[in-house]
Every structure is written in C-alpha cells, then in structure tokens.
Design an enzyme around this catalytic site. Structure first.
Site, mmCIF file in Angstrom:
data_model
loop_
_atom_site.group_PDB
_atom_site.id
_atom_site.type_symbol
_atom_site.label_atom_id
_atom_site.label_comp_id
_atom_site.label_asym_id
_atom_site.label_seq_id
_atom_site.Cartn_x
_atom_site.Cartn_y
_atom_site.Cartn_z
ATOM 1 C CD GLU A 276 5.801 -0.403 -39.557
ATOM 2 O OE1 GLU A 276 6.840 -0.915 -39.979
ATOM 3 O OE2 GLU A 276 4.834 -1.063 -39.128
ATOM 4 N NE ARG B 11 11.777 -16.117 -32.691
ATOM 5 C CZ ARG B 11 10.475 -16.239 -32.924
ATOM 6 N NH1 ARG B 11 9.995 -17.360 -33.433
ATOM 7 N NH2 ARG B 11 9.638 -15.249 -32.655
#
Length: 449
Positions: free
Chosen positions: A200, A291
């Site tokens: 990236e 989560r």
C-alpha cells in the site's frame, strides 16, 4: 432473548459484558484460567468455569474447553469480547455447529474481513475508498518493486493476515524494498503462519479514523460516527476520542453513510469498525474489525447507546434499537488506555496492586477489573484499565481528563498513567492537531537517551 450467556474473555472487557447481561436480566458465565481464579470478572459473574492453565493457548484460546463450559452451564450464546477468539472464523463456525449463538458477525464475514486483501477488494466493490496499492497478494520481490514504482514511494508491505503492527514494514525508497519485503514475509510467517503480503501507499501525515457500524443481518445498518485513534505507538492505540477534531459534520455524515451502506449490502450482523487513514480530506480504507473495539466507550458516551446490549439484541434476532436519524453526537469523549508497563520503554510490569482508587464525578467512567490486592498475571495483554471522560465539548473533556488522572491511584506496579498528564500539556494535543506519527516522534524527543 437469551437466558444465559458465556463470556469467552477476561479482564475489563469480560466485566463489561457481565454488567450488560445483568442490566438485561441475563445470567452470565465467566470462564477463566487458573491464573485468573480471583479475577473480578469471575467474582462478578453468576457462574464460573475454569478452562485450563495460564497460557492463553491452553485456556482462553481453547475452543473445545469453551464449548464444554457452555454445555456444562447451559449457556445459549457466547460473547467473545475483543482479542482471543473474537475474530476467529473457525471458532464462530464451531459455535454455530454446536447449536450455540456467537454474539458477533457470521463466520463468513469474519473470514472475509480477516484477510486484508479480500477485505480491501470487497470494500472497493462496495464503494468504500481504499489506499492505492497492489491488486491482491504480491508474491515475488520483482512484483513488489514493480508495484512500488507504480504507486510511488514510500510504500508499506503488509501481511494479509496481519494485526497489531506485526508483518508491516516500510520501504521509503526502491533501495529499501528488498529488506522490507523479506522482513515482512518472515515476520508474517512467524506470527500468523501465513507469509502472504501486499503493498500500500504509505501516507506521510495521516490520521487514523474509524467508523462504528451496526448491522442487523437483514440488510439494515447504521453508523455511530467516528473515533479518532491517531495517537499510537508501534501501531498500538494509546488515546482515542470522538468525534474527531479533524472532521466536520458534513464529512462525518458522508463517510458514516458510506460505511453503513456497505455493511448493509453484505447483510452484516452485529458490531463492526471500518478503519481508515485520513489525509488531505481523503479517506483510505485499511481494514475492518468484526468485533467490539477496546475504545467503544467513547462512542457510547457521545451517542448514548450501549453497544454491548445492542450486540446481544442483534444476536438474539431482534431489530436494531436505534434509527440513523436519531443518532446525533452529543459532546466530546476521550479514552486513555492504562497499561501495566514501565516508562519510558513500555516494558511489561505485572505485579500486585497495593492500592487502587478509581476517579469519579460527572462525565467520568473507569473500565477496569482492578482491586486492592489483585495480582496482575504476566501471561496476558498489559492493558489493565481504560479511563473515559465525556464533556459538553472537547475543552471540557480535556479538563475532565486532567482532573480524573489526578484522582486515579494505582500503586504497587508501574503503569503508563504518567504519560497522559505530560501529553495534555502539549499544544498539539490541546488543539487536536496530530497524526499517527506524532506520538512516536514526541516520545523519541522526550525520552531520548
């Protein structure tokens, strides 16, 4: 609604879930290792089951022991908290296969977002802005060098199964690519058993912005604004706040709706956090956590929504209890993470608490499982408490944080508490003008030998 929930975690997050269960009239079951027999979550839960010796691999990460504890106690659902098995797709599938409910997203969605290449491809297809980088895994050094030349240096090499800063190496120029590529693959193989990496573009002064989303699994979803988690050390968050000092209301609404629409389209169920780097007015997706986050209390403070309660409701098949038009941020909240670590090296410092006093007063919340005489075991993460403050605006929240830190007493061990009063003296922190690199630069200058 469930009658009994087992909490497959420990420490402050396990205690947090116990409290939510109690308010909802649901019985709670704590599991624990032999090292945690006297832990506060064990004391506060309605029932407890010892599931093994201290190492996490022989207790909190041992799926058969957790499933057996459900069968012994008659628990119908499992709340994984964060860490341990919370983002383990295989565990979520095992829970379902045993006719139990996993309080979280489906195994399919955990798996989808657990692989960072798949997550990036999925989010790009859903219209979420992403960081420029490779199209999937980069298998050879030659390919890595080609991608680096295409997107421009600096670039970062990342493990596809990475997390917590592991398997991430920076190449500032083409000359550094070989070392970064091989090092990232080696570290990823050691940490995750998977040496796949991707590339990236490395942003020089970004902020870390994450958006809290909730889906009902039926194509409906909402967002609860963003959290700014830019104060980090070695990719670990140290202080989080909401809303971000860097965003205005229009930008907040736009990126929040993009995220809510994305998770709605894949029928996502439960809590999730979509994380971005933000630089020069642009958002770049980096990952999605499937989560509850450590820093969820700042969102709860600003939006007035109990996120654990919402998780349980969604898992029980109930609809979202909030509508997007009713989710309006109120005031400003800040959380600081308090670790059992010795400054300035942040070395782990387990031991026995000789005195503990939590701060109080208006707008102050302390999430911790500490008590006088508690012995912090050396086997687990060093996070021991989270201090959260809420004020009508950011200056009031900062003043409240300063006051609360002055009231806090944790004696018997070294902690990171002294770090925060020092940070609050810094003009950049007072103004909210900082990037993800600010803290490490400040620490290097402040504690240089």
């Amino acid at each position: 609604m469930f009658s009994k929930i087992l909490i497959a975690n420990r420490g402050e997050i396990a205690l947090r879930v116990v409290r939510a269960c109690r308010e909802m009239g649901i019985a709670s079951v704590a599991v624990h290792s032999t090292a945690d027999s006297d832990a506060m979550h064990v004391r506060m839960a309605d029932e407890s089951v010892c599931i093994g010796p201290p190492p996490g691999t022989q207790s909190y990460l041992l799926a058969p022991a957790i499933i057996s504890a459900c069968e012994i106690t008659g628990a119908e659902a499992i709340h994984p908290g964060y860490g341990f098995l919370s983002e383990n797709a295989s565990f979520a599938q095992v829970v379902e296969d045993h006719d139990l409910i996993f309080i979280g997203p489906s195994a399919e969605h955990i798996r989808m977002m657990g692989d960072k290449i798949t997550a990036k491809e999925t989010m790009a297809a859903l219209g979420v802005p992403c960081v420029p980088g490779s199209d999937g895994e980069v298998q050879t050094l030659a390919d890595a060098e080609r991608v680096g030349d295409q997107i421009g240096y600096p670039v970062i090499v990342k493990a596809t199964a990475g997390g917590g800063g592991r398997g991430m190496k920076l190449a500032r120029s083409a000359a550094e690519m070989a070392t970064a590529f091989q090092s990232a693959r080696s570290e990823a193989k050691s940490a995750f058993g998977n040496d796949a990496v991707y590339l990236e573009k490395y942003l020089t002064t970004p902020r870390h912005i994450e958006v809290q989303v909730f889906g009902d699994g039926r194509g409906n979803a909402v967002h609860l604004g963003e959290r700014d988690c830019s104060l980090q050390r070695r990719h670990q968050k140290v202080l989080e706040e909401a809303p971000s000092p860097a965003l205005d209301a229009m930008t907040r609404t736009k990126i929040g709706q993009i995220c809510a629409d994305a998770v709605a389209r894949i029928n996502y169920s439960g809590a999730g956090t979509i994380e971005f780097l933000y630089e020069n007015g642009e958002f770049y997706f980096i990952e999605m956590n499937t989560r509850l986050q450590v820093e969820h209390p700042v969102t709860e403070a600003v939006y007035g929504v109990d996120l654990v309660r919402e998780q349980i409701r969604i898992a029980a098949g109930l609809p979202l209890s909030v509508l997007q038009e009713n989710l309006v941020p109120q005031g400003h909240a800040i959380e600081v993470r308090i670790n059992a670590e010795k400054l300035p090296r942040f070395s782990p410092c387990p031991g026995t608490i000789s005195a503990y006093h939590a701060p109080g007063g208006l707008g102050v919340r302390m999430d911790s499982a500490l008590y006088d005489g508690y012995s912090i075991p050396p086997y687990y993460d060093s996070l021991i408490a989270k201090l959260i403050v809420h004020g009508r605006d950011r200056p009031e929240a900062l003043a409240r944080l300063s006051r609360a830190l002055g009231e806090l007493i944790v004696d018997g061990i070294d902690t990171t508490v002294p770090l925060f009063p020092a940070l609050l003296e810094e003009p950049d922190i007072r103004s909210g003008d900082y990037s993800i690199h600010w803290l490490e630069q400040w620490l290097a200058e402040t504690f240089e030998d």
